[in-house]
Design an enzyme around this catalytic site. Structure first.
Site, mmCIF file in Angstrom:
data_model
loop_
_atom_site.group_PDB
_atom_site.id
_atom_site.type_symbol
_atom_site.label_atom_id
_atom_site.label_comp_id
_atom_site.label_asym_id
_atom_site.label_seq_id
_atom_site.Cartn_x
_atom_site.Cartn_y
_atom_site.Cartn_z
ATOM 1 C CB CYS A 1 -0.967 -0.106 1.238
ATOM 2 S SG CYS A 1 -1.885 -1.451 1.147
ATOM 3 C CG HIS B 1 -3.235 2.925 2.345
ATOM 4 N ND1 HIS B 1 -3.923 2.815 1.106
ATOM 5 C CD2 HIS B 1 -3.380 2.074 2.984
ATOM 6 C CE1 HIS B 1 -4.342 1.522 1.146
ATOM 7 N NE2 HIS B 1 -3.866 1.003 2.366
ATOM 8 C CG ASN C 1 -6.675 -1.083 1.445
ATOM 9 O OD1 ASN C 1 -6.125 -0.731 0.600
ATOM 10 N ND2 ASN C 1 -6.345 -1.475 2.518
HETATM 11 O O1 UT7 Z 1 -3.517 -1.656 3.693
HETATM 12 C C1 UT7 Z 1 -3.423 -2.019 4.982
HETATM 13 C C2 UT7 Z 1 -4.399 -3.280 5.212
HETATM 14 N N1 UT7 Z 1 -5.112 -3.355 6.105
HETATM 15 C C3 UT7 Z 1 -5.790 -2.653 7.141
HETATM 16 O O2 UT7 Z 1 -5.723 -1.603 7.007
HETATM 17 C C4 UT7 Z 1 -6.309 -3.227 8.115
HETATM 18 C C5 UT7 Z 1 -6.312 -2.754 9.742
HETATM 19 N N2 UT7 Z 1 -7.347 -3.110 10.346
HETATM 20 C C6 UT7 Z 1 -8.623 -3.002 10.681
HETATM 21 O O3 UT7 Z 1 -9.198 -2.273 9.717
HETATM 22 C C7 UT7 Z 1 -9.676 -3.550 11.414
HETATM 23 O O4 UT7 Z 1 -8.713 -4.273 12.383
HETATM 24 C C8 UT7 Z 1 -10.509 -4.522 10.782
HETATM 25 C C9 UT7 Z 1 -11.838 -3.472 10.021
HETATM 26 C C10 UT7 Z 1 -10.037 -5.453 10.029
HETATM 27 C C11 UT7 Z 1 -11.400 -5.196 11.904
HETATM 28 O O5 UT7 Z 1 -11.899 -4.327 13.001
HETATM 29 P P1 UT7 Z 1 -11.868 -4.427 14.344
HETATM 30 O O6 UT7 Z 1 -12.553 -3.261 15.017
HETATM 31 O O7 UT7 Z 1 -10.386 -4.513 14.901
HETATM 32 O O8 UT7 Z 1 -12.750 -5.647 14.966
HETATM 33 P P2 UT7 Z 1 -11.995 -7.144 15.657
HETATM 34 O O9 UT7 Z 1 -11.145 -7.822 14.412
HETATM 35 O O10 UT7 Z 1 -11.364 -6.755 16.844
HETATM 36 O O11 UT7 Z 1 -13.146 -7.956 15.531
HETATM 37 C C12 UT7 Z 1 -14.437 -7.541 16.436
HETATM 38 C C13 UT7 Z 1 -15.481 -8.551 16.272
HETATM 39 C C14 UT7 Z 1 -15.007 -9.941 16.462
HETATM 40 O O12 UT7 Z 1 -16.053 -10.554 16.911
HETATM 41 P P3 UT7 Z 1 -15.964 -10.986 18.443
HETATM 42 O O13 UT7 Z 1 -14.869 -12.050 18.717
HETATM 43 O O14 UT7 Z 1 -15.914 -9.659 19.322
HETATM 44 O O15 UT7 Z 1 -17.361 -11.760 18.604
HETATM 45 C C15 UT7 Z 1 -15.091 -10.620 14.842
HETATM 46 O O16 UT7 Z 1 -15.174 -11.782 14.690
HETATM 47 O O17 UT7 Z 1 -16.265 -8.415 14.925
HETATM 48 C C16 UT7 Z 1 -16.089 -9.531 14.278
HETATM 49 N N3 UT7 Z 1 -15.757 -9.692 12.723
HETATM 50 C C17 UT7 Z 1 -16.741 -9.342 12.222
HETATM 51 N N4 UT7 Z 1 -18.337 -8.914 12.274
HETATM 52 C C18 UT7 Z 1 -19.021 -8.969 11.253
HETATM 53 C C19 UT7 Z 1 -14.768 -9.413 12.164
HETATM 54 N N5 UT7 Z 1 -14.988 -9.107 11.035
HETATM 55 C C20 UT7 Z 1 -16.238 -8.988 10.788
HETATM 56 C C21 UT7 Z 1 -17.176 -8.697 9.676
HETATM 57 N N6 UT7 Z 1 -18.615 -8.665 10.007
HETATM 58 N N7 UT7 Z 1 -16.720 -8.458 8.426
#
Ligand code: UT7
Length: 316
Positions: A117, A243, A273
């Site tokens: 990225c 980005h 993204n």
């Molecule tokens: O170019 C660089 C590439 N990458 C990035 O920029 C990614 C950077 N990271 C992020 O943007 C965030 O970490 C994410 C959007 C990927 C995830 O958001 P988060 O607020 O960190 O959520 P999390 O991974 O802590 O998950 C919270 C909850 C979990 O459930 P439990 O364990 O609390 O029951 C996940 O299983 O949300 C759940 N979850 C979802 N629920 C619905 C994870 N993905 C999803 C989804 N839909 N797509």
């Protein structure tokens, strides 16, 4: 910073995204997710997915627009560079295929850059270096990605984030334009990893939380280092082009640095993204909308797999 070297002037821009739009609701039909969660956690509403279009196809579309807008003669190009982590082939590069499709002269070298990225901003640095020692006046730089082909559509933590798209710029050197950069890398295949394996396994693996933390510390640092090197205050910068990974990351950066969020243009709602394509797509959209005025100071910042990071100050 090496003093007294010319900066860069972006002569023209172009961008393209495949016509197929995939909404959050569309994704919720194939995976356990929903529009509310995706919008709240990322800001993303839709993304574009290729239906058979290759990375070369979309890069060519963006490049054609940038070249047409520039009005330059392709014989005056010093190089054709594509930043991408999702090329059509291991070899030849996307840049070489773009070269072929555009019928560029044989004395125009073509190659890809993979800094994920951060790739487009690494590309600006490389482009400037080439132009500083070239007899030719212009350079074509694209950021182009078909990420849909390496998405694991069963992993809701990654497949909702990414989209396909391409942006392109034609660059020349300018004595009048300030340019500073702050680039870095730290090898890490744990946070984001796309294995070099057969097609079944060649999918994006990501530790979202770790990448999030990396982003909200690295992006402010990049901006601060660029401002320090440029001897500018944050208020003197007209636009911050970040980005487009996650709205919460951009809001976190704005709040940490106490910069009005209005200075951070966002289009991740529309594209998700698009990795190396995100910064040039933003520049092209802003340019098309007449938002960029000569003399505007723009800080562009990228971060991503590698790990890599990059910030530059350019003047419009
Ligand atoms: O170019 C660089 C590439 N990458 C990035 O920029 C990614 C950077 N990271 C992020 O943007 C965030 O970490 C994410 C959007 C990927 C995830 O958001 P988060 O607020 O960190 O959520 P999390 O991974 O802590 O998950 C919270 C909850 C979990 O459930 P439990 O364990 O609390 O029951 C996940 O299983 O949300 C759940 N979850 C979802 N629920 C619905 C994870 N993905 C999803 C989804 N839909 N797509």
């Amino acid at each position: 910073m090496i003093p007294n070297l010319p900066g860069i002037h972006i002569v023209a821009t172009g961008h393209y995204a495949p016509p197929k739009v995939v909404t959050n609701d569309d994704l919720s039909e194939i995976i356990d997710t929903n529009d509310e969660w995706i919008k709240k956690r990322t800001g993303i509403e839709r993304r574009h997915f290729s239906e058979g279009e290759t990375n070369t196809d979309i890069a060519v579309n963006a490049a054609k627009e940038a070249l047409a807008n520039s009005g330059i003669d392709v014989n005056d190009l010093a190089a054709c560079i594509v930043a991408t982590f999702s090329p059509d082939y291991y070899s030849p590069s996307v840049a070489c295929m773009v070269h072929k499709e555009l019928g560029l002269p044989e004395d125009v070298p073509a190659f890809d850059i993979n800094a994920a990225c951060s790739g487009f901003i690494y590309g600006l640095e490389v482009a400037r270096g080439i132009l500083l020692q070239s007899e030719k006046k212009y350079l074509l730089l694209c950021g182009s990605e078909i990420i849909s082909k390496v998405l694991d559509m069963e992993d809701r933590g990654t497949c909702i984030l990414f989209g396909d798209g391409a942006g392109a710029v034609v660059i020349e050197l300018s004595e009048d334009k300030q340019y500073v950069s702050y680039l870095g890398a730290k090898g890490n295949s744990d946070y984001i990893f796309v294995p070099n394996a057969d097609d079944e396994k060649r999918k994006v693996h990501m530790e979202g939380n770790n990448v999030f933390r990396f982003a909200v510390t690295t992006v402010p640092k990049c901006i601060e280092e660029v401002l320090k090197k440029a001897n500018l205050s944050k208020d003197e910068v007209t636009h911050y082009v970040c980005h487009q990974a996650n709205k919460r990351i951009i809001e976190g950066v704005a709040s940490k640095l106490d910069i009005p969020i209005e200075k951070f243009y966002m289009n991740l709602m529309e594209y998700g993204n698009t990795s190396a394509a995100s910064v040039p797509i933003v520049l092209s959209e802003m340019n098309k909308d007449g938002m960029l005025k000569p003399g505007d100071k723009i800080v562009c910042v990228g971060f991503g797999a590698g790990l890599t990071w990059a910030g530059v100050l350019i003047e419009w």
